[in-house]
Scaffold this motif. Structure first.
Motif, PDB file in Angstrom:
ATOM      1  N   LEU A   1       0.856  -1.182   0.000  1.00 48.45           N
ATOM      2  CA  LEU A   1       0.000   0.000   0.000  1.00 48.45           C
ATOM      3  C   LEU A   1       0.895   1.236   0.000  1.00 48.45           C
ATOM      4  O   LEU A   1       1.709   1.425   0.901  1.00 48.45           O
ATOM      5  N   PHE A   2       0.760   2.062  -1.047  1.00 50.09           N
ATOM      6  CA  PHE A   2       1.403   3.375  -1.086  1.00 50.09           C
ATOM      7  C   PHE A   2       0.338   4.399  -0.719  1.00 50.09           C
ATOM      8  O   PHE A   2      -0.712   4.444  -1.370  1.00 50.09           O
ATOM      9  N   PHE A   3       0.606   5.214   0.316  1.00 54.21           N
ATOM     10  CA  PHE A   3      -0.421   6.185   0.685  1.00 54.21           C
ATOM     11  C   PHE A   3       0.185   7.526   1.066  1.00 54.21           C
ATOM     12  O   PHE A   3       1.291   7.609   1.593  1.00 54.21           O
ATOM     13  N   ASP A   4      -0.578   8.559   0.771  1.00 57.55           N
ATOM     14  CA  ASP A   4      -0.141   9.934   0.968  1.00 57.55           C
ATOM     15  C   ASP A   4       0.060  10.245   2.442  1.00 57.55           C
ATOM     16  O   ASP A   4      -0.648   9.733   3.312  1.00 57.55           O
ATOM     17  N   SER A   5       1.003  11.129   2.724  1.00 53.27           N
ATOM     18  CA  SER A   5       1.345  11.466   4.102  1.00 53.27           C
ATOM     19  C   SER A   5       0.207  12.139   4.855  1.00 53.27           C
ATOM     20  O   SER A   5       0.174  12.093   6.087  1.00 53.27           O
ATOM     21  N   ASN A   6      -0.727  12.754   4.133  1.00 56.26           N
ATOM     22  CA  ASN A   6      -1.793  13.503   4.814  1.00 56.26           C
ATOM     23  C   ASN A   6      -3.132  12.772   4.829  1.00 56.26           C
ATOM     24  O   ASN A   6      -4.118  13.296   5.338  1.00 56.26           O
ATOM     25  N   ILE A   7      -3.202  11.564   4.303  1.00 61.08           N
ATOM     26  CA  ILE A   7      -4.483  10.862   4.281  1.00 61.08           C
ATOM     27  C   ILE A   7      -4.874  10.453   5.702  1.00 61.08           C
ATOM     28  O   ILE A   7      -4.029  10.074   6.517  1.00 61.08           O
ATOM     29  N   MET A   8      -6.154  10.569   6.007  1.00 63.04           N
ATOM     30  CA  MET A   8      -6.648  10.167   7.325  1.00 63.04           C
ATOM     31  C   MET A   8      -6.738   8.644   7.364  1.00 63.04           C
ATOM     32  O   MET A   8      -7.365   8.023   6.493  1.00 63.04           O
ATOM     33  N   HIS A   9      -6.113   8.043   8.380  1.00 62.32           N
ATOM     34  CA  HIS A   9      -6.095   6.587   8.452  1.00 62.32           C
ATOM     35  C   HIS A   9      -6.005   6.131   9.898  1.00 62.32           C
ATOM     36  O   HIS A   9      -5.689   6.907  10.801  1.00 62.32           O
ATOM     37  N   GLY A  10      -6.272   4.863  10.118  1.00 64.52           N
ATOM     38  CA  GLY A  10      -6.214   4.278  11.453  1.00 64.52           C
ATOM     39  C   GLY A  10      -6.435   2.780  11.353  1.00 64.52           C
ATOM     40  O   GLY A  10      -6.698   2.243  10.278  1.00 64.52           O
ATOM     41  N   SER A  11      -6.309   2.096  12.470  1.00 64.48           N
ATOM     42  CA  SER A  11      -6.521   0.650  12.486  1.00 64.48           C
ATOM     43  C   SER A  11      -7.123   0.235  13.816  1.00 64.48           C
ATOM     44  O   SER A  11      -6.877   0.868  14.841  1.00 64.48           O
TER      45      SER A  11
END
Length: 300
Positions: free
Chosen positions: A243-253
């Motif tokens: 998974l490549f994802f942008d530094s500012n994307i909102m994420h969590g687990s």
């Protein structure tokens, strides 16, 4: 631009007193073009829209097995457990993450330079890149703790001094990611919104935040707004997916209460045109094993 000027011009103010705001991002998500790397125009357009890309089968089953054995070796190293780069679970004491792992493991250092990974990072960021951060993450079955919703860039800006969200993370799954074993959730498109956070950064905040972050997380109201606008996707797929994802994307687990562990190798690539200055919302920068200040471009 001088250091003083670069800190004065803060397009992403955060750790504010009072009410937090949702700010429109002023910088691109994708900086390169289809001619710059392995991602074609459609893949880049999708990444620009969603803020992330999933590459299934990036690693072969044999490669996955080799890297998995390396993670087992690292987590079993008694001397390494006393190293400050090792973060343990707040309650169980199990190894949660090992930082600066590309300087600990030659095998993982080679992986960071693999063209399947490095060329995509260069293409998305439109420049040469260096490793801002590397780590391996362990989420064991039954007791693996997740991470609350957050934007990485908010922390990297506030506590590391990263000027712009011109960084991309690559998470490589070494175990199967199911919808039910604590897989990473992202809000597609949320990278276009910078979410301010409330509160002053405590001294040596990293010591607690790497186990459980409380400062630098958005409010429930803002998370609700973002979820209503963007929805929630989840990174699932077989071991070897990336998974490549942008530094500012909102994420969590979420927590992993299943018997199935979830472990990954994690690289953060930052543009050499976006090197760190003094922190924007902390008295001192975090240690270099968390936020590197060696801006040497990564080469094969």
């Amino acid at each position: 631009m001088t250091l003083t000027e670069s800190r004065t011009i803060d397009s992403y103010p955060t750790r504010v007193a009072g009410e937090a705001k949702l700010l429109e991002r002023k910088d691109p998500t994708v900086w390169g073009s289809a001619q710059d790397g392995p991602m074609d125009a459609a893949a880049l357009a999708s990444h620009d829209t969603k803020g992330y890309s999933i590459i299934e089968g990036l690693l072969s089953p044999a490669e996955v097995q080799g890297y998995w054995q390396e993670l087992v070796r690292l987590s079993s190293d008694g001397e390494l457990k006393t190293d400050e780069r090792v973060v343990t679970e707040k309650r169980s004491g199990d190894v949660r993450s090992i930082f600066e792992v590309h300087k600990i493991s030659e095998l993982i250092a080679e992986l960071a330079r693999d063209p399947r990974i490095l060329d995509r990072a260069r293409q998305i960021l439109g420049s040469e890149v260096y490793i801002h951060q590397s780590r391996v993450n362990y989420m064991p079955g039954f007791r693996g703790n997740g991470f609350y919703w957050h934007s990485d860039f908010e922390t990297w800006h506030a506590e590391d001094g990263m000027p712009k969200p011109r960084a991309v993370s690559c998470s490589i799954a070494l175990t199967d990611n199911y919808p039910f074993n604590g897989g990473l959730m992202v809000m597609p498109g949320s990278q276009r919104t910078f979410v301010q956070c409330v509160g002053e950064t405590p001294e040596d905040h990293y010591k607690e935040s790497l186990k459980e972050q409380e400062i630098g997380v958005p409010s429930e109201e803002d998370i609700t707004k973002l979820a209503a606008e963007y929805g929630i996707d989840q990174f699932t797929g077989p071991a070897g997916s990336a998974l490549f994802f942008d530094s500012n994307i909102m994420h969590g687990s979420g927590n992993n209460i299943t018997p199935y562990p979830r472990s990954n190798i994690f690289f953060v690539f930052n543009s050499v045109e976006n090197t760190l200055v003094e922190p924007y919302a902390a008295k001192n920068p975090r240690p270099t094993f968390i936020a590197s200040r060696d801006f040497t471009p990564l080469t094969r």
